[in-house]
Design a protein around this motif. Sequence first.
Motif, PDB file in Angstrom:
ATOM      1  N   THR A   1      -4.599   6.968   5.414  1.00  0.00           N
ATOM      2  CA  THR A   1      -3.153   6.992   5.150  1.00  0.00           C
ATOM      3  C   THR A   1      -2.520   5.603   5.261  1.00  0.00           C
ATOM      4  OG1 THR A   1      -2.694   7.485   7.465  1.00  0.00           O
ATOM      5  CG2 THR A   1      -2.869   9.363   5.979  1.00  0.00           C
ATOM      6  N   PHE A   2      -3.300   4.606   5.703  1.00  0.00           N
ATOM      7  CA  PHE A   2      -2.725   3.269   5.888  1.00  0.00           C
ATOM      8  C   PHE A   2      -3.022   2.384   4.676  1.00  0.00           C
ATOM      9  CE2 PHE A   2      -2.056  -0.582   8.782  1.00  0.00           C
ATOM     10  CZ  PHE A   2      -0.682  -0.384   8.816  1.00  0.00           C
ATOM     11  N   PHE A   3      -2.619   2.931   3.519  1.00  0.00           N
ATOM     12  CA  PHE A   3      -2.785   2.252   2.237  1.00  0.00           C
ATOM     13  C   PHE A   3      -1.488   2.418   1.444  1.00  0.00           C
ATOM     14  CE2 PHE A   3      -7.141   2.673   3.486  1.00  0.00           C
ATOM     15  CZ  PHE A   3      -7.789   1.594   2.902  1.00  0.00           C
ATOM     16  N   PRO A   4      -1.276   1.596   0.425  1.00  0.00           N
ATOM     17  CA  PRO A   4      -0.049   1.733  -0.366  1.00  0.00           C
ATOM     18  C   PRO A   4       0.085   3.136  -0.955  1.00  0.00           C
ATOM     19  CG  PRO A   4      -1.197  -0.302  -0.938  1.00  0.00           C
ATOM     20  CD  PRO A   4      -2.102   0.462  -0.020  1.00  0.00           C
TER      21      PRO A   4
ATOM     22  N   TYR B   1       4.956   3.568  11.112  1.00  0.00           N
ATOM     23  CA  TYR B   1       5.224   2.814   9.889  1.00  0.00           C
ATOM     24  C   TYR B   1       4.216   3.211   8.822  1.00  0.00           C
ATOM     25  CZ  TYR B   1       7.696  -0.361  13.085  1.00  0.00           C
ATOM     26  OH  TYR B   1       8.519  -0.888  14.037  1.00  0.00           O
ATOM     27  N   THR B   2       4.702   3.402   7.607  1.00  0.00           N
ATOM     28  CA  THR B   2       3.774   3.524   6.484  1.00  0.00           C
ATOM     29  C   THR B   2       3.168   2.138   6.250  1.00  0.00           C
ATOM     30  OG1 THR B   2       5.488   2.944   4.900  1.00  0.00           O
ATOM     31  CG2 THR B   2       5.200   5.302   5.373  1.00  0.00           C
ATOM     32  N   PHE B   3       2.190   2.061   5.377  1.00  0.00           N
ATOM     33  CA  PHE B   3       1.591   0.766   5.035  1.00  0.00           C
ATOM     34  C   PHE B   3       2.671  -0.209   4.574  1.00  0.00           C
ATOM     35  CE2 PHE B   3      -0.013  -2.066   1.744  1.00  0.00           C
ATOM     36  CZ  PHE B   3      -1.095  -2.662   2.376  1.00  0.00           C
ATOM     37  N   GLU B   4       3.551   0.288   3.695  1.00  0.00           N
ATOM     38  CA  GLU B   4       4.596  -0.581   3.130  1.00  0.00           C
ATOM     39  C   GLU B   4       5.549  -1.062   4.226  1.00  0.00           C
ATOM     40  OE1 GLU B   4       3.595   2.269   1.913  1.00  0.00           O
ATOM     41  OE2 GLU B   4       3.225   2.077  -0.241  1.00  0.00           O
ATOM     42  N   GLU B   5       5.944  -0.118   5.103  1.00  0.00           N
ATOM     43  CA  GLU B   5       6.861  -0.486   6.192  1.00  0.00           C
ATOM     44  C   GLU B   5       6.205  -1.491   7.144  1.00  0.00           C
ATOM     45  OE1 GLU B   5       9.466   3.660   6.524  1.00  0.00           O
ATOM     46  OE2 GLU B   5       7.594   3.444   7.647  1.00  0.00           O
ATOM     47  N   ALA B   6       4.912  -1.271   7.432  1.00  0.00           N
ATOM     48  CA  ALA B   6       4.199  -2.181   8.340  1.00  0.00           C
ATOM     49  C   ALA B   6       4.156  -3.595   7.755  1.00  0.00           C
ATOM     50  CB  ALA B   6       2.785  -1.665   8.601  1.00  0.00           C
ATOM     51  N   CYS B   7       3.920  -3.669   6.436  1.00  0.00           N
ATOM     52  CA  CYS B   7       3.879  -4.985   5.781  1.00  0.00           C
ATOM     53  C   CYS B   7       5.249  -5.661   5.841  1.00  0.00           C
ATOM     54  CB  CYS B   7       3.434  -4.854   4.323  1.00  0.00           C
ATOM     55  SG  CYS B   7       1.677  -4.485   4.159  1.00  0.00           S
ATOM     56  N   GLU B   8       6.296  -4.844   5.780  1.00  0.00           N
ATOM     57  CA  GLU B   8       7.650  -5.405   5.807  1.00  0.00           C
ATOM     58  C   GLU B   8       8.053  -5.812   7.230  1.00  0.00           C
ATOM     59  OE1 GLU B   8      12.201  -4.033   5.043  1.00  0.00           O
ATOM     60  OE2 GLU B   8      10.652  -2.857   4.051  1.00  0.00           O
ATOM     61  N   VAL B   9       7.749  -4.938   8.210  1.00  0.00           N
ATOM     62  CA  VAL B   9       8.167  -5.184   9.599  1.00  0.00           C
ATOM     63  C   VAL B   9       7.413  -6.361  10.221  1.00  0.00           C
ATOM     64  CG1 VAL B   9       8.082  -4.191  11.931  1.00  0.00           C
ATOM     65  CG2 VAL B   9       8.943  -2.826  10.033  1.00  0.00           C
ATOM     66  N   ALA B  10       6.134  -6.495   9.900  1.00  0.00           N
ATOM     67  CA  ALA B  10       5.320  -7.565  10.501  1.00  0.00           C
ATOM     68  C   ALA B  10       5.829  -8.934  10.048  1.00  0.00           C
ATOM     69  CB  ALA B  10       3.859  -7.392  10.110  1.00  0.00           C
ATOM     70  N   ASP B  11       5.982  -9.847  11.012  1.00  0.00           N
ATOM     71  CA  ASP B  11       6.355 -11.227  10.676  1.00  0.00           C
ATOM     72  C   ASP B  11       5.108 -12.035  10.341  1.00  0.00           C
ATOM     73  OD1 ASP B  11       9.155 -10.900  11.404  1.00  0.00           O
ATOM     74  OD2 ASP B  11       8.420 -10.768  13.466  1.00  0.00           O
TER      75      ASP B  11
END
Lengths: 199, 186
Positions: free
Chosen positions: A164-167, A39-49
């Motif tokens: 790489t784990f940044f917006p 997951y990119t940072f953005e995807e991780a923020c979206e996937v995480a509940d």
Amino acid sequence: MKKKLVLVFVILFAFLCSACEIPREEKSTVYSYGLWPYYTFEEACEVADLIIVGTVKSVDKTYLVPAIQNPNPKSPSHYMALTDLTISVEKTLKGVEQKEIRYTQEGGETRDTIYVCDEIYELKEGERALLFLSEGDSIITWSVITNYGVIPVDQNGKITVSSTFFPGKSEDARSVQTQMDVDAYAEVISTYLATASAE
Amino acid sequence: MCWITVGVSWTTAVNSSDIRNYLGFRWETTPCIVMWNCDYETDQREAVRAAMSEWNGVADTDGSGLVASYLTNYVDSLNEVNWAYFKSSPIARTRFNIVDGYIVDATISLTLMVDWSVGATAGAYDIQSAVQHELGHVLGIAHCHESGGPCSLGSCPNNVMSPTFGTNQVRTTLTSYDITTYQSIY
């Protein structure tokens, strides 16, 4: 009376046998390596509940669940070890605020076997961390969304996180480890989430 | 249930202290026949065989490396390729039983918590890519770097042994990292 005494001794012996721990160096080890979702940072923020900063309050006993369908009880590699932790939540960046959560982490140690899960940080009692979590199928315990979703916080409140784990960053770039305040990184997440929800 | 047999010829000894990308254990016998129980549908089983064939194509350092994969009527409780339900979030896992530094049994499991496909499909993970990655572990190869850890080359995500994988992707071409690490072990 004599029969009762014998029974008590048998029960006591069985209890002692089940309780006695094999020395760590004599335990067998099951190693586990995996492939994790990217997951990119953005995807991780979206996937995480749930995204939190918290401290491990307690660590429960490790238990085993089948790692494949129809496991052979004699084969340790057919099972995965899980350990449930109670985490005191100090900051909720995404999700419903709770005072405490239960988090299931892979790996642990049973009476006779050590289960090593190499790619994920194993949290211990008293440790502080930033966590990207999902409900999975359970509302009782949470699990991490990918192996870099457990970010330990050191004694000085610092975390080490990939550049790489940044917006706006992706895995294709060369990555280096960046050290920063956990509060500052939490702010990066909060700012991103606020922007994303406004769009 | 179906079965897949893999024959592996290994001809060189390993000095693990010299090898950076080595998990620290390998199969002992040379050659070694590793037989797999594989509980998948036909097209998925073919994807597993294709993953084996990719590794089969890598020569040992003396050029004699051979892995033959084919179906056979073999079954026991060792060396499973199977589905699993994971409480934690890896999409695939390999577990080893190690005796005296040598692998005696490996279990590859793919999680039922995500969608799988044969080939690149939106929202699904490619079976061959995942199994090929896990077979790399079965051979004793470590990740090229850990996710979240430093990745010195921009090409690291192209390695079969990169630790993360996305949906709608195929990653089955063995890179120089994958090949040279294999050759450093066997």
